[in-house]
Write a protein that holds these residues in place. Structure first.
Motif, PDB file in Angstrom:
ATOM      1  N   LEU A 198      50.906  16.988  32.969  1.00  0.00           N
ATOM      2  CA  LEU A 198      49.990  15.934  32.542  1.00  0.00           C
ATOM      3  C   LEU A 198      48.932  15.660  33.602  1.00  0.00           C
ATOM      4  O   LEU A 198      47.749  15.469  33.290  1.00  0.00           O
ATOM      5  CB  LEU A 198      50.773  14.654  32.230  1.00  0.00           C
ATOM      6  N   THR A 199      49.350  15.632  34.858  1.00  0.00           N
ATOM      7  CA  THR A 199      48.390  15.410  35.947  1.00  0.00           C
ATOM      8  C   THR A 199      47.371  16.538  35.999  1.00  0.00           C
ATOM      9  O   THR A 199      46.158  16.310  36.134  1.00  0.00           O
ATOM     10  CB  THR A 199      49.115  15.304  37.295  1.00  0.00           C
ATOM     11  N   ALA A 200      47.846  17.772  35.897  1.00  0.00           N
ATOM     12  CA  ALA A 200      46.953  18.927  35.924  1.00  0.00           C
ATOM     13  C   ALA A 200      45.978  18.897  34.757  1.00  0.00           C
ATOM     14  O   ALA A 200      44.790  19.225  34.908  1.00  0.00           O
ATOM     15  CB  ALA A 200      47.769  20.215  35.906  1.00  0.00           C
ATOM     16  N   ALA A 201      46.460  18.505  33.581  1.00  0.00           N
ATOM     17  CA  ALA A 201      45.575  18.431  32.417  1.00  0.00           C
ATOM     18  C   ALA A 201      44.445  17.437  32.660  1.00  0.00           C
ATOM     19  O   ALA A 201      43.282  17.705  32.332  1.00  0.00           O
ATOM     20  CB  ALA A 201      46.377  18.050  31.179  1.00  0.00           C
ATOM     21  N   GLY A 202      44.780  16.278  33.239  1.00  0.00           N
ATOM     22  CA  GLY A 202      43.752  15.290  33.542  1.00  0.00           C
ATOM     23  C   GLY A 202      42.736  15.792  34.549  1.00  0.00           C
ATOM     24  O   GLY A 202      41.537  15.498  34.454  1.00  0.00           O
ATOM     25  N   LEU A 203      43.195  16.561  35.534  1.00  0.00           N
ATOM     26  CA  LEU A 203      42.302  17.086  36.570  1.00  0.00           C
ATOM     27  C   LEU A 203      41.447  18.238  36.058  1.00  0.00           C
ATOM     28  O   LEU A 203      40.274  18.363  36.423  1.00  0.00           O
ATOM     29  CB  LEU A 203      43.122  17.550  37.779  1.00  0.00           C
ATOM     30  N   MET A 204      42.029  19.093  35.218  1.00  0.00           N
ATOM     31  CA  MET A 204      41.345  20.331  34.830  1.00  0.00           C
ATOM     32  C   MET A 204      40.494  20.192  33.581  1.00  0.00           C
ATOM     33  O   MET A 204      39.556  20.971  33.377  1.00  0.00           O
ATOM     34  CB  MET A 204      42.376  21.444  34.629  1.00  0.00           C
ATOM     35  N   TYR A 205      40.805  19.218  32.724  1.00  0.00           N
ATOM     36  CA  TYR A 205      40.026  19.059  31.502  1.00  0.00           C
ATOM     37  C   TYR A 205      39.011  17.919  31.600  1.00  0.00           C
ATOM     38  O   TYR A 205      38.364  17.583  30.608  1.00  0.00           O
ATOM     39  CB  TYR A 205      40.949  18.821  30.316  1.00  0.00           C
ATOM     40  N   ALA A 206      38.871  17.338  32.778  1.00  0.00           N
ATOM     41  CA  ALA A 206      37.881  16.272  32.948  1.00  0.00           C
ATOM     42  C   ALA A 206      36.475  16.832  32.741  1.00  0.00           C
ATOM     43  O   ALA A 206      36.124  17.846  33.335  1.00  0.00           O
ATOM     44  CB  ALA A 206      38.001  15.672  34.348  1.00  0.00           C
ATOM     45  N   PRO A 207      35.649  16.187  31.916  1.00  0.00           N
ATOM     46  CA  PRO A 207      34.282  16.687  31.686  1.00  0.00           C
ATOM     47  C   PRO A 207      33.444  16.606  32.956  1.00  0.00           C
ATOM     48  O   PRO A 207      33.579  15.659  33.731  1.00  0.00           O
ATOM     49  CB  PRO A 207      33.746  15.747  30.591  1.00  0.00           C
ATOM     50  N   ARG A 208      32.597  17.577  33.172  1.00  0.00           N
ATOM     51  CA  ARG A 208      31.823  17.663  34.404  1.00  0.00           C
ATOM     52  C   ARG A 208      31.006  16.396  34.672  1.00  0.00           C
ATOM     53  O   ARG A 208      30.932  15.919  35.805  1.00  0.00           O
ATOM     54  CB  ARG A 208      30.886  18.867  34.338  1.00  0.00           C
ATOM     55  N   GLU A 209      30.389  15.841  33.626  1.00  0.00           N
ATOM     56  CA  GLU A 209      29.497  14.703  33.841  1.00  0.00           C
ATOM     57  C   GLU A 209      30.244  13.423  34.224  1.00  0.00           C
ATOM     58  O   GLU A 209      29.645  12.501  34.784  1.00  0.00           O
ATOM     59  CB  GLU A 209      28.643  14.456  32.585  1.00  0.00           C
ATOM     60  N   ARG A 210      31.530  13.336  33.923  1.00  0.00           N
ATOM     61  CA  ARG A 210      32.327  12.155  34.306  1.00  0.00           C
ATOM     62  C   ARG A 210      33.601  12.588  35.032  1.00  0.00           C
ATOM     63  O   ARG A 210      34.628  11.935  34.911  1.00  0.00           O
ATOM     64  CB  ARG A 210      32.673  11.337  33.052  1.00  0.00           C
ATOM     65  N   ARG A 211      33.505  13.668  35.781  1.00  0.00           N
ATOM     66  CA  ARG A 211      34.690  14.271  36.376  1.00  0.00           C
ATOM     67  C   ARG A 211      35.409  13.312  37.331  1.00  0.00           C
ATOM     68  O   ARG A 211      36.614  13.144  37.258  1.00  0.00           O
ATOM     69  CB  ARG A 211      34.304  15.547  37.118  1.00  0.00           C
ATOM     70  N   GLY A 212      34.657  12.686  38.232  1.00  0.00           N
ATOM     71  CA  GLY A 212      35.291  11.796  39.209  1.00  0.00           C
ATOM     72  C   GLY A 212      36.041  10.665  38.545  1.00  0.00           C
ATOM     73  O   GLY A 212      37.182  10.348  38.921  1.00  0.00           O
ATOM     74  N   LEU A 213      35.417  10.034  37.560  1.00  0.00           N
ATOM     75  CA  LEU A 213      36.048   8.907  36.866  1.00  0.00           C
ATOM     76  C   LEU A 213      37.293   9.355  36.116  1.00  0.00           C
ATOM     77  O   LEU A 213      38.357   8.734  36.235  1.00  0.00           O
ATOM     78  CB  LEU A 213      35.047   8.274  35.894  1.00  0.00           C
ATOM     79  N   VAL A 214      37.182  10.427  35.343  1.00  0.00           N
ATOM     80  CA  VAL A 214      38.311  10.887  34.534  1.00  0.00           C
ATOM     81  C   VAL A 214      39.463  11.365  35.425  1.00  0.00           C
ATOM     82  O   VAL A 214      40.629  11.065  35.163  1.00  0.00           O
ATOM     83  CB  VAL A 214      37.862  11.999  33.567  1.00  0.00           C
TER      84      VAL A 214
END
Length: 282
Positions: free
Chosen positions: A241-257
Motif C-alpha cells: 500500500l505504501t509503495a502504491a501511494g509513492l509510485m502512482y502519485a501523479p507528477r503534478e501533485r506528487r509531493g502532496l500525494v
C-alpha cells in the motif's frame, strides 16, 4: 591596458564573462560552451534548472544502494551483539514481546504501554539465528538496490521502516495476548510487495516476483509453528500500500500525494496499535 577582475580588482585580466562582459581573472573563470563565465552568471543559469529526480520523485544518488547496505550492516551488527556478545539480554529487551492483561503478570511488553512500544521497531533489526538473518539479508540485498534507485533513499527507508512496523503492529493486533517474535521479515515482505507494485507500474514481467512471493507464502504458512505469518502478512500489505501511494502519485501533485500516502501508512500502523492496546492493555 588590462582591466582588473570585478571580484579581485588587484588582478589584471584580459578575459571577460561571455554573458555579462565583466572582467574575470583565472580564479573566477568558469569554463562555458563558448569562452568563460563569472560565478554569478553560472549560478543564475543553474537557478532555472530543475533538479534531476528519480521517476518517483527521489533525489538521484550516484550510489543507489547505500541505504540497503547500511540496513544490512545494522542488522548484522545487532545479530552479532544479540547472539554472541549481549546474549540473552539484548534479545530479551529488543524482541517483539507482549503479554495481555489476562496473562499472569500482564500486561507486559508492548501491551504494557508507550514505554514498551519501542519493541515494535527494535524487533525489526533483531535476529538470533544465522539462517534467519542470512535469508532476510539475502532478499534485502537482492530487492533493495532496485527499489532504492527507483524511489530515492528517503522514500525507500520510509518504505522499509513502515513495512517493518506494519508487520509488528499487525502481529500485536492479532495475538498481543501472548506474543514473541523477532526479525526483519515484515520489512522484507514489504519490499516484496513493493517490487510487485513496481513491476505493475512499469508494466514489467510479474512472473519472477510473483513466483517468489508465492514461494515465501507457502513456506510461511506451512511452517507457522516457527514462522510468524502475522508479521509477514502485515509487512506485505503495508509495504504494498505504501509503495502504491509513492509510485502512482501523479507528477503534478506528487509531493502532496506521497506525503498523504506515508501519513496514511503511519495512521494504519497507529490504528492497529490503538486497537491492540484496547484488546490487551491495562
Amino acid at each position: 591596458m588590462l582591466t582588473g577582475c570585478y571580484r579581485h580588482p588587484q588582478t589584471a585580466t584580459g578575459v571577460a564573462c561571455t554573458r555579462c562582459e565583466r572582467a574575470i581573472c583565472p580564479q573566477c573563470m568558469v569554463a562555458a560552451a563558448v569562452g568563460f563565465q563569472c560565478p554569478e552568471c553560472v549560478g543564475d543559469g543553474h537557478a532555472g534548472t530543475r533538479r534531476a529526480t528519480t521517476r518517483f520523485g527521489g533525489a538521484i544518488a550516484q550510489d543507489g544502494g547505500l541505504v540497503t547496505r547500511v540496513l544490512i550492516g545494522v542488522n548484522v551488527v545487532v545479530f552479532v551483539l544479540a547472539a554472541y556478545v549481549l546474549t540473552p539480554r539484548l534479545g530479551q529487551v529488543w524482541e517483539l514481546y507482549s503479554a495481555g492483561r489476562s496473562v499472569l503478570g500482564g500486561p507486559d511488553g508492548v501491551a504494557d504501554g508507550p514505554a514498551q512500544w519501542y519493541r515494535l521497531l527494535t524487533s525489526v533489526f533483531l535476529h538470533l539465528q544465522w539462517w534467519h538473518i542470512g535469508t532476510n539479508m539475502l532478499v534485502l540485498f537482492w530487492l533493495g538496490p532496485t527499489l532504492e534507485a527507483a524511489l530515492g533513499r528517503l522514500r525507500f527507508l520510509a518504505l522499509y521502516l513502515l513495512s517493518g512496523l506494519g508487520g509488528s503492529t499487525f502481529a500485536f493486533l492479532i495475538d498481543g495476548e501472548s506474543l514473541r517474535s523477532v526479525g526483519a521479515s515484515g520489512a522484507i515482505f514489504g519490499l516484496i510487495g513493493a517490487t510487485v507494485v513496481l513491476q505493475l507500474r512499469n508494466r514489467g514481467p510479474l512472473g519472477p516476483v510473483m513466483a517468489f512471493l508465492v514461494f515465501n507464502l507457502v513456506i510461511t504458512f506451512s511452517r507457522a509453528d516457527v514462522i510468524d505469518w502475522r508479521v509477514h502478512m502485515g509487512g506485505l500489505v503495508v509495504g504494498a500500500l505504501t509503495a502504491a501511494g509513492l509510485m502512482y502519485a501523479p507528477r503534478e501533485r506528487r509531493g502532496l500525494v506521497q506525503g498523504l500516502a506515508l501519513t496514511g501508512s503511519v495512521a494504519v500502523v497507529a490504528a492497529m496499535l490503538v486497537i491492540g492496546m484496547a484488546r490487551y492493555g491495562a
